[in-house]
Design a protein around this motif. Structure first.
Motif, PDB file in Angstrom:
ATOM      1  N   THR A 796       0.808  -1.261  -0.010  1.00 62.32           N
ATOM      2  CA  THR A 796      -0.049   0.021  -0.004  1.00 62.32           C
ATOM      3  C   THR A 796       0.773   1.334  -0.086  1.00 62.32           C
ATOM      4  O   THR A 796       1.577   1.422   0.967  1.00 62.32           O
ATOM      5  CB  THR A 796      -0.890  -0.029   1.352  1.00 62.32           C
ATOM      6  N   VAL A 798       1.240   5.176  -0.038  1.00 64.22           N
ATOM      7  CA  VAL A 798       0.572   6.508   0.252  1.00 64.22           C
ATOM      8  C   VAL A 798       1.176   7.449  -0.349  1.00 64.22           C
ATOM      9  O   VAL A 798       2.370   7.736  -0.764  1.00 64.22           O
ATOM     10  CB  VAL A 798       0.911   7.004   1.903  1.00 64.22           C
ATOM     11  N   GLN A 800       1.428  11.616  -1.322  1.00 63.06           N
ATOM     12  CA  GLN A 800       1.428  12.693  -0.272  1.00 63.06           C
ATOM     13  C   GLN A 800       1.659  13.707  -1.652  1.00 63.06           C
ATOM     14  O   GLN A 800       2.341  13.724  -2.522  1.00 63.06           O
ATOM     15  CB  GLN A 800       2.565  12.872   0.618  1.00 63.06           C
ATOM     16  N   ARG A 805      -1.213  13.622   3.195  1.00 58.72           N
ATOM     17  CA  ARG A 805      -1.767  12.537   2.690  1.00 58.72           C
ATOM     18  C   ARG A 805      -2.889  12.753   1.656  1.00 58.72           C
ATOM     19  O   ARG A 805      -3.695  13.653   2.113  1.00 58.72           O
ATOM     20  CB  ARG A 805      -2.144  11.536   3.695  1.00 58.72           C
ATOM     21  N   GLU A 808      -4.210   6.623  -1.470  1.00 58.74           N
ATOM     22  CA  GLU A 808      -3.324   5.622  -1.500  1.00 58.74           C
ATOM     23  C   GLU A 808      -3.675   4.746  -2.421  1.00 58.74           C
ATOM     24  O   GLU A 808      -4.903   4.582  -2.802  1.00 58.74           O
ATOM     25  CB  GLU A 808      -3.574   5.115   0.244  1.00 58.74           C
ATOM     26  N   GLU A 810      -2.810   0.488  -4.100  1.00 61.67           N
ATOM     27  CA  GLU A 810      -2.346  -0.883  -3.942  1.00 61.67           C
ATOM     28  C   GLU A 810      -1.205  -1.041  -5.164  1.00 61.67           C
ATOM     29  O   GLU A 810      -1.898  -0.585  -6.392  1.00 61.67           O
ATOM     30  CB  GLU A 810      -3.254  -1.686  -4.133  1.00 61.67           C
ATOM     31  N   ILE A 849       5.725   5.066   0.197  1.00 59.62           N
ATOM     32  CA  ILE A 849       5.355   6.468   0.111  1.00 59.62           C
ATOM     33  C   ILE A 849       5.878   7.102  -1.137  1.00 59.62           C
ATOM     34  O   ILE A 849       6.905   6.777  -1.632  1.00 59.62           O
ATOM     35  CB  ILE A 849       5.608   7.255   1.351  1.00 59.62           C
TER      36      ILE A 849
END
Length: 858
Positions: A796, A798, A800, A805, A808, A810, A849
């Motif tokens: 997963t 994220v 930003q 944030r 998100e 996958e 991220i």
RNA sequence: GGGGAUAUGGCGGAAUUGGUAGACGCGCCAGACUCAAAAUCUGGUGCCUUCGGGCGUUCCGGUUCGACUCCGGAUAUCCCUACCA
């Protein structure tokens, strides 16, 4: 299977099973790896309180877990049974200290047993047992022979009305707790352990103790307080007639400030004082006042410095014409350094206060770097360069220190010294309920250690504690004896040993509790060191330092350091209550009425004090009996472990105990409702063909197992508890239909039963038994995490924008930055925030991220 | 006075150790079951909101693309100790 969960039946059943089958019996087995787990043994004050429950539950989880991990676990229990409260109880309730203590032990033992602790009770010891203190007297002789014990004059708190020595805790605001009169200082000849001879070793070994909390090591380090300084011999000039002292030795850690010295101060207990008084009787009253005044809290907080001026003058070592006046001052400690200092008011706040009070010269010798500090109110203690100091001018502090020491050594008037803050350990107590010291004072003045064959020196059973003074000295016959060698008359030592001595080696005694020597070398070599020691942070310094000292002094290879790993649990605190007469009141005796607090038993009004750690002496204790009676000890244990991290202090509250009860219920109903499944014989199943939901269940199960294992290893029992909640929540929502799902559920439930055992052992045993097993769950190994169920397949990530944030996504594991960017192109929330702004850079952390940094267009 | 620690919703606390703040539990709210209550089960629950979002880890400041996490300062609470030159 519809029986209700009944902790009372289950818990007594399993407690007697463990006891009858000696489940927790431990013995030396060279083929097995040992694990010695120890919690600090309790003082038998009457009943256990929540602090004990916390301590012993914590240790028990580790003990049970390590047993499951295949270790040969030793988990003993005993009693720190000597000490003052027994004597107080004796006076108050007219019961002998021995009877009171053993009755308390018996109560507390059954309370601990009702908690279901996995303790090897065959190793139980009490420090007040004759067998125990017999061995301790042997150790005393051993240390005596090694010159680790000596006698010297030392100060005690003296209550002039009660005619007795007071412990620090019996001195309240400078007054005796019973008499209420001001406490005096009195010199007594007392026994000491020469712990300072091991100061450096105790300090340096801390470096090699990775499994001790840093904070505890730091506290010990500061307590030992090694500091580098120097001694300086000052000549003394006097007009006194009968004056023999020629030199005075002072200690300083700041030789660099020698040119700022404007006075000399010595302790009221310095040997020189007697010499002065012989020649100068005018000041003898003042000096006596300083000597007898125990500085009370008030004068300390006011920092009131008192000095008595003498007619002595001391020439400055480097300035021939400069003479420093000599004072006798209350803020100089005889026990630290040499009991004498030179004062440099400009660079020491205490000296500054003193100089101002007595109008002494203040000479600045350190100029702060950069600024010109001319503030004369506050002593400057920072960095800087030396001024006003002859040959030191311009040097840094460090350089000047070295120069001065060299100069002193050259002139043979001083030398570099290492000084420790740590002082020798005074072990004499003018008390009855403690270990008698095996020493005789012969009529010819010789001090004779009692020969080993004449040990033990037993405490007399009949003793009058109501009389003032030392009870053993008051006894009509006990102290009178004869010297075993010469037959001369002799008197026994009537002081007893500090109870910290009892606890400084009990962990060794546990290894061979019935041995006719203090310990059996074989057993020690196998069991020691203690692999895990668990106890309150309040013992971070004294008890642990003394135990380390004993281990070093005994000089046995296996116990260079007694405690390999240490865990310090936080205090269990509770509000304190006092009634209008000033007496402490149990929380259970307090009732609320009309917005006020009253003592239920007598109607007196009560005021609530601050939260403090639970202790019998302040009566702010909560007896766990009520909770165990209502909810069972499994719920009590579970509750104690949940919610709070073990190292943190807690304010006791039982709100939440209901949740623990619900948890136990849930385990019970989940197991009993699946009992047919659990009892089925295992068949070779098509284990690889799990449905998606079965796979998910097994994944959750193994993730939980992994997490619980880790939390126990890291002493984060509260996290482990939370992970078990997650697992049971997942299990109870799982509805198996196919056979492979049933199989998965069965695996999951069995793992669940196994991993709750350290925390809720009775419930777990009963569940295990219900499944049709005939062995004890404690003999089942800890399950192994099956990695194949917990590999991550997806990541997963994220997204930003400027660290905030926004979305998100996958991805497959290890997706590249370009792949991620491709994926987020159409995410509105991201593109909206980026808009037309210029992208400055992108930070991409694979599998975690993506942060898009844009230029702010404001 | 000295030493050691701690601070996150209404409460106890979690956060892979610099990468989705609030896992899990308590409490509270709603629903189901019940004549009713307890128990149990299901769902919701940081704050504000103009429903776009904004603010949030004791307070002030700093480092960083990004801080509960690292650095500097302040405050409060707890533990140990008592003027340690």
């Amino acid at each position: 299977m519809s029986e209700k969960y009944n902790p009372r039946t289950i818990e007594t059943k399993w407690q007697s099973y463990w006891s009858e089958n000696k489940t927790f019996h431990s013995e030396l087995d060279p083929k097995k790896k040992k694990y010695y787990i120890l919690e600090m043994f309790p003082y038998p004050s009457g009943k256990i309180h929540m602090g004990h429950v916390r301590n012993y539950t914590l240790g028990d989880v580790i003990a049970r877990y390590k047993r499951a991990k295949g270790y040969n676990v030793m988990h003993p229990m005993g009693w720190d049974a000597f000490g003052l409260p027994a004597e107080n109880a004796a006076i108050e309730n007219n019961i002998s200290p021995s009877k009171w203590t053993y009755e308390n032990i018996s109560t507390m033992r059954s309370q601990l047993k009702s908690m279901g602790l996995s303790i090897d009770w065959e190793r139980e010891i009490a420090t007040c047992d004759k067998e125990y203190y017999h061995q301790q007297q042997k150790l005393f002789l051993m240390f005596y022979k090694k010159n680790l014990i000596y006698k010297k004059e030392s100060m005690v708190n003296w209550d002039p009305v009660e005619n007795t020595v007071l412990a620090n805790e019996q001195v309240i605001d400078g007054r005796g707790w019973r008499s209420g009169v001001e406490v005096e200082q009195k010199k007594l000849s007392q026994w000491f352990f020469n712990i300072t001879s091991h100061a450096n070793e105790l300090l340096e070994c801390l470096e090699e103790m990775p499994d001790w909390p840093e904070k505890v090591k730091l506290m010990q380090k500061n307590w030992i307080g090694r500091s580098l300084g120097c001694e300086i011999n000052f000549d003394i000039h006097s007009n006194y007639k009968n004056f023999n002292t020629k030199q005075l030795k002072i200690f300083t850690t700041r030789p660099d400030t020698i040119f700022g010295a404007t006075f000399i101060a010595i302790s009221p207990f310095h040997p020189l004082v007697e010499d002065i008084l012989e020649n100068d009787q005018d000041i003898s009253n003042e000096v006596k006042k300083l000597q007898s005044q125990k500085l009370n809290e008030e004068s300390i907080s006011k920092n009131e410095k008192i000095g008595i001026s003498t007619r002595l003058e001391v020439p400055h070592p480097f300035l021939k014409n400069k003479k420093l006046p000599l004072f006798i001052a209350n803020f100089i400690l005889m026990d630290y350094g040499t009991g004498a200092i030179y004062g440099c008011p400009a660079h020491d706040q205490r000296d500054m206060d003193f100089a101002k009070k007595y109008n002494l010269e203040i000479i600045q010798v350190i100029k702060p770097d950069g600024i010109n500090n001319t503030d004369v109110d506050e002593a400057y203690t920072g960095e800087g360069s030396i001024i006003n100091s002859s040959f030191l001018n311009g040097q840094t502090i460090e350089e000047a220190k070295e120069t001065v020491i060299n100069e002193l050594e050259k002139k043979k008037i001083g030398k570099k010294t290492i000084n420790y803050r740590l002082r020798d350990w005074g072990i004499s107590r003018q008390r009855y309920w403690g270990c008698p010291i095996p020493i005789l004072y012969r009529e010819d003045g010789e001090i004779i250690p009692v020969p080993e064959k004449d040990l033990p020196i037993e405490l007399p059973s009949e003793v009058d504690l109501s009389k003032s003074g030392n009870p053993l000295a008051n006894h009509p016959t006990w102290k009178y004896t004869t010297c075993p060698e010469t037959g001369m008359k002799a008197i026994r030592e009537t002081d007893t040993l500090d109870t910290f001595v009892d606890s400084a080696w009990y962990f060794l005694r546990f290894c061979s509790p019935k041995c006719e020597n203090p310990f059996d070398k074989n057993e020690i070599n196998y069991w020691m060191p203690v692999d895990q020691y668990v106890g309150g942070i309040e013992h971070a310094i004294l008890h642990l330092l003394y135990s380390r000292f004993f281990s070093k002094a005994l000089n046995i290879e296996a116990i260079k350091e007694p405690f390999k790993s240490l865990f310090t649990q936080g205090m269990v605190c509770h509000a304190t209550f006092k009634n209008e007469e000033g007496a402490w009141v149990f929380p259970s005796d307090v009732e609320h009425r009309d917005g006020k607090l009253y003592q239920a038993s007598n109607g007196l009004e009560v005021t609530m004090g601050p939260n403090e750690s639970m202790s019998k002496s302040k009566k702010n204790v909560i007896d766990p009996e009520e909770i165990i009676k209502n909810y069972g000890s499994d719920s009590a244990r579970w509750f104690m472990l949940s919610d709070s991290p073990p190292e943190r202090d807690i304010n006791w509250s039982d709100s939440g105990i209901h949740g623990s009860w619900r948890f136990c219920q849930k385990i019970w109903t989940t197991i009993t409702s699946n009992i047919h499944l659990l009892r089925e014989n295992d068949t070779e199943n098509d284990t690889n063909e799990y449905s998606t939901s079965a796979k998910l269940l097994l994944q959750k199960t193994h993730q939980s197992l992994d997490a619980v294992t880790n939390s126990i290893e890291k002493f984060q029992m509260n996290v482990g508890v939370a992970k078990i909640y997650e697992l049971i929540n997942h299990i109870s929502k799982f509805q198996p239909t196919q056979s492979s799902e049933k199989h998965a559920l069965k695996i999951s439930l069995k793992i669940l039963i196994r991993i709750i055992e350290p925390m809720v052992p009775h419930l777990a045993e009963e569940c295990w038994n219900l499944c049709g097993n005939t062995n004890s769950l404690t003999s089942e190994p800890w399950p192994k995490t099956d990695k194949k169920f917990i590999v991550r397949e997806k990541a997963t990530i994220v997204i930003q924008v400027n660290g905030k944030r926004r979305a998100e996504i996958e991805t497959n594991l290890g997706a590249t930055e370009a792949e991620v960017i491709e994926k987020i192109k159409n995410i509105k929330n991201v593109s909206e925030h980026v808009e037309d702004s210029k992208i400055i850079k992108r930070i991409y952390v694979p599998n975690k991220i993506l942060n898009i940094v844009i230029e702010k267009n404001e």
